[in-house]
Motif scaffolding. Structure first.
Motif, PDB file in Angstrom:
ATOM      1  N   ALA A  35      15.907  16.925   7.457  1.00 36.61           N
ATOM      2  CA  ALA A  35      15.662  18.349   7.721  1.00 36.61           C
ATOM      3  C   ALA A  35      16.245  19.378   7.087  1.00 36.61           C
ATOM      4  O   ALA A  35      15.837  20.275   6.497  1.00 36.61           O
ATOM      5  N   LEU A  36      17.817  19.113   7.436  1.00 34.71           N
ATOM      6  CA  LEU A  36      18.414  20.339   6.704  1.00 34.71           C
ATOM      7  C   LEU A  36      18.423  20.228   5.211  1.00 34.71           C
ATOM      8  O   LEU A  36      18.256  21.276   4.503  1.00 34.71           O
ATOM      9  N   ALA A  37      18.382  18.947   4.626  1.00 34.40           N
ATOM     10  CA  ALA A  37      18.426  18.721   3.216  1.00 34.40           C
ATOM     11  C   ALA A  37      17.231  19.499   2.520  1.00 34.40           C
ATOM     12  O   ALA A  37      17.365  19.971   1.499  1.00 34.40           O
ATOM     13  N   ARG A  38      15.988  19.293   3.382  1.00 32.84           N
ATOM     14  CA  ARG A  38      14.818  19.813   2.900  1.00 32.84           C
ATOM     15  C   ARG A  38      14.770  21.328   2.894  1.00 32.84           C
ATOM     16  O   ARG A  38      14.122  22.128   2.249  1.00 32.84           O
ATOM     17  N   ARG A  39      15.403  21.812   3.860  1.00 35.64           N
ATOM     18  CA  ARG A  39      15.570  23.283   3.936  1.00 35.64           C
ATOM     19  C   ARG A  39      16.467  24.041   2.775  1.00 35.64           C
ATOM     20  O   ARG A  39      15.886  24.872   2.341  1.00 35.64           O
TER      21      ARG A  39
END
Length: 126
Positions: A35-39
């Motif tokens: 989730a953080l990587a995609r943000r």
């Protein structure tokens, strides 16, 4: 008091010799890391299988290592092998990412035995 929920974290590792960057994202679990990587990088497609413990996703030659907080040293080493091969391949070195799973698995197997063993030896030496 109770422990605060773990926020996913991002570390950028520069490898100047190969003009390379490796991104590492750690979350409370793999989904949180994703989730953080995609943000941070919307181009990162969600390619994780439910059986995976960790992942290394390569985008334009730049590896993103995604790890849960509880990853073993061997799991970290396994994904680091994938990241290293991606960097080397992108730099034109004679390695093949297509064949690196066996290497990553073997490194993981050795590290997951040696890391706890050496920690115990260090503790008993104190």
């Amino acid at each position: 008091g109770h422990a605060a929920p773990v926020r996913a974290r991002h570390k950028v590792i520069a490898i100047p010799h190969y003009r390379a960057t490796v991104h590492v994202v750690v979350g409370r679990d793999l989904a949180a890391a994703y989730a953080l990587a995609r943000r941070l990088e919307p181009q990162l497609a969600e390619v994780v299988g439910s059986d995976e413990r960790a992942a290394c996703v390569v985008l334009d030659g730049v590896p993103w290592v995604l790890l849960p907080l509880g990853a073993s040293p061997g799991t970290v080493a396994h994904e680091a092998v994938h990241a290293a091969v991606a960097v080397a391949e992108h730099a034109g070195l004679p390695v093949a990412a297509a064949a690196d799973e066996v290497l990553a698995y073997l490194v993981e197997a050795v590290v997951d035995v040696v890391a706890p063993w050496i920690a115990r030896l260090a503790q008993s030496a104190q």
